[in-house]
Scaffold this motif. Structure first.
Motif, PDB file in Angstrom:
ATOM      1  N   GLY A   1       0.761  -1.233   0.000  1.00 33.62           N
ATOM      2  CA  GLY A   1       0.000   0.000   0.000  1.00 33.62           C
ATOM      3  C   GLY A   1       0.794   1.286   0.000  1.00 33.62           C
ATOM      4  O   GLY A   1       0.266   2.336   0.394  1.00 33.62           O
ATOM      5  N   VAL A   2       2.048   1.255  -0.463  1.00 31.24           N
ATOM      6  CA  VAL A   2       2.859   2.471  -0.563  1.00 31.24           C
ATOM      7  C   VAL A   2       3.475   2.528  -1.962  1.00 31.24           C
ATOM      8  O   VAL A   2       4.106   1.564  -2.403  1.00 31.24           O
ATOM      9  CB  VAL A   2       3.967   2.521   0.504  1.00 31.24           C
ATOM     10  N   LEU A   3       3.317   3.660  -2.630  1.00 30.46           N
ATOM     11  CA  LEU A   3       3.808   3.825  -3.998  1.00 30.46           C
ATOM     12  C   LEU A   3       5.131   4.571  -3.999  1.00 30.46           C
ATOM     13  O   LEU A   3       5.272   5.630  -3.385  1.00 30.46           O
ATOM     14  CB  LEU A   3       2.778   4.584  -4.838  1.00 30.46           C
ATOM     15  N   ILE A   4       6.106   4.011  -4.721  1.00 32.70           N
ATOM     16  CA  ILE A   4       7.441   4.587  -4.806  1.00 32.70           C
ATOM     17  C   ILE A   4       8.010   4.182  -6.160  1.00 32.70           C
ATOM     18  O   ILE A   4       7.463   3.316  -6.856  1.00 32.70           O
ATOM     19  CB  ILE A   4       8.323   4.057  -3.632  1.00 32.70           C
ATOM     20  N   SER A   5       9.101   4.785  -6.574  1.00 34.64           N
ATOM     21  CA  SER A   5       9.756   4.366  -7.802  1.00 34.64           C
ATOM     22  C   SER A   5      11.266   4.414  -7.593  1.00 34.64           C
ATOM     23  O   SER A   5      11.738   4.450  -6.456  1.00 34.64           O
ATOM     24  CB  SER A   5       9.331   5.267  -8.972  1.00 34.64           C
ATOM     25  N   ALA A   6      12.004   4.381  -8.697  1.00 37.96           N
ATOM     26  CA  ALA A   6      13.456   4.343  -8.624  1.00 37.96           C
ATOM     27  C   ALA A   6      14.053   5.143  -9.764  1.00 37.96           C
ATOM     28  O   ALA A   6      13.375   5.496 -10.730  1.00 37.96           O
ATOM     29  CB  ALA A   6      13.960   2.899  -8.662  1.00 37.96           C
ATOM     30  N   CYS A   7      15.336   5.445  -9.649  1.00 37.49           N
ATOM     31  CA  CYS A   7      16.024   6.226 -10.678  1.00 37.49           C
ATOM     32  C   CYS A   7      17.494   5.831 -10.688  1.00 37.49           C
ATOM     33  O   CYS A   7      17.912   4.922  -9.981  1.00 37.49           O
ATOM     34  CB  CYS A   7      15.856   7.732 -10.417  1.00 37.49           C
ATOM     35  N   GLY A   8      18.282   6.540 -11.496  1.00 39.53           N
ATOM     36  CA  GLY A   8      19.704   6.256 -11.589  1.00 39.53           C
ATOM     37  C   GLY A   8      20.035   5.369 -12.769  1.00 39.53           C
ATOM     38  O   GLY A   8      19.183   4.640 -13.285  1.00 39.53           O
TER      39      GLY A   8
END
Length: 443
Positions: free
Chosen positions: A401-408
């Motif tokens: 139930g937690v939305l996050i993403s990534a980068c790099g």
């Protein structure tokens, strides 16, 4: 057939997750009606029907904490913005070729947040359009075409701007007039970031000239979001800005992601560095989801372009979107949103950093205001890449139930970018779920 996107850490890949009959049907309809170019997020796609504040809700009423979407900078369906939009759309929606007070109120409000040399506002519908317009102005202003960017930058999706957005991947080639430099990451490369970044920009300028290309602009996202979120050592941009100006080019600060108070201590990310850009580009956070973006610039930078090219964009600057943007500025000031970004952001950084003592895969943690990054490093014994481990964490959090993403470049950096109304209670919930996801992903 659904296209598989292997370049995104949180992409939907068919066959990886069990879907309900309704989800499978919707995906089939998307493929049939929207074609092959669109992508879905997360291994198990999400279907939302409502948003409120920091929460998004699915058809069953389950809520998800949004710690990724910066477009709704003040949270989903902010009542002041909704009221401004509703009132204006019920009154008048028209374009910039007619006189109207709202666009003037917006321009005056935005320009009051920057130095007096930045004296003009021009509106677009998206950050991509804003950067496209900035490049058009730069070419007329300088007589050059050369562009300098960082290695994993993202500046937009128009044909022109995609040519200087390397994070779009190898299938979208960089222009022959584009040169890349390493992003200034002190935690990777050591101290003297400012000197190194200036030297790299000077080398890129020299290479452009060696190939008969006159430099037009250096453009950076001032917190280097797609490069991994690099807020350290405020001030390190000064030398690079001097270098591009000495070469006859201009400096463009892309504030689509770090702008509107997100870094806490300043309204704009570039202000952390004590530099005055020639152009500042803005994105949809200025309308809390309404399609409004634009740029701020000096009179001398845009004067020749204005005489020779003019500018008109039917939808950009319409009265409804301007009303939304005015409301956003008013809320930022009235509710002391920057103070909240600074104080809650510091708490978020502290709590995420504390997880390093519990999880060996947690590497460097850094942030400025409500913009925090955490490197995820897979141990060699795990037989998994850091990017794959990061994808596991991202999707485990989604399931909880937690939305996050990534980068790099290696897709191994958690990108934590919640709405600016985030609270300490929201931080505690986020960190609890992150802790569980890290534990589950490294068993």
């Amino acid at each position: 057939m659904t296209i598989v996107d292997m370049s995104s850490v949180n992409a939907f890949i068919p066959g990886r997750a069990e879907l309900t009959a309704h989800q499978a049907s919707m995906i089939e309809q998307r493929d049939r009606l929207l074609g092959p170019a669109y992508r879905l997020m997360y291994q198990k796609p999400l279907h939302f029907v409502r948003g409120e504040g920091v929460w998004l809700y699915d058809p069953d009423g389950r809520r998800y904490l949004d710690t990724y979407n910066n477009v709704v900078s003040l949270g989903h369906c902010h009542p002041d913005v909704v009221e401004a939009i509703t009132k204006q759309v019920a009154t008048l929606c028209t374009n910039t070729r007619y006189l109207h007070e709202t666009i003037l109120e917006l321009a005056d409000g935005l320009l009051s947040t920057v130095s007096g040399d930045l004296s003009h506002m021009m509106l677009t519908c998206s950050g991509s359009e804003a950067n496209d317009l900035a490049y058009r102005i730069a070419k007329v202003r300088t007589g050059g075409t050369g562009i300098i960017i960082t290695e994993t930058a993202y500046h937009g999706i128009t044909d022109t701007v995609s040519q200087f957005s390397p994070t779009l991947g190898e299938a979208v080639p960089l222009g022959a007039h584009v040169r890349t430099v390493k992003a200034p990451a002190a935690y990777r490369s050591g101290p003297n970031v400012a000197d190194r970044f200036r030297r790299d920009v000077e080398a890129a300028i020299a290479d452009l000239k060696r190939h008969g290309i006159k430099p037009a602009m250096l453009i950076v996202d001032s917190i280097f979001t797609s490069d991994g979120i690099l807020p350290e050592e405020p001030g390190f941009l000064k030398g690079a800005v001097e270098a591009i100006r000495d070469a006859g080019g201009i400096f463009v600060a892309d504030e689509v992601q770090p702008g509107f108070g997100r870094t806490g201590n300043h309204m704009w990310g570039f202000q952390r560095h004590g530099v005055d850009p020639d152009i500042v580009t803005l994105g949809k956070p200025m309308g809390n989801g309404q399609p409004i973006a634009g740029l701020l610039t000096r009179h001398d930078v845009v004067e020749k372009f204005g005489r020779s090219s003019r500018y008109f964009n039917t939808f950009a600057g319409n009265t409804v979107s301007c009303a939304a943007a005015v409301a956003v500025l008013q809320v930022i000031r009235r509710d002391k949103i920057m103070d909240n970004a600074r104080e809650v952001g510091a708490y978020l950084l502290e709590k995420v950093s504390a997880l390093r003592s519990r999880h060996e895969c947690m590497g460097h943690v850094r942030g400025a205001g409500l913009f925090v990054a955490a490197d995820i490093n897979a141990e060699k014994a795990m037989q998994i890449s850091s990017g794959a481990l990061t994808a596991s964490v991202v999707n485990a959090m989604r399931d909880d139930g937690v939305l996050i993403s990534a980068c790099g470049e290696d897709h191994n950096i958690l990108k934590i970018r919640p709405p600016l109304i985030f609270t300490r209670d929201n931080v505690d919930h986020f960190v609890e779920v992150l802790d569980k996801a890290l534990e589950a992903s490294t068993r």
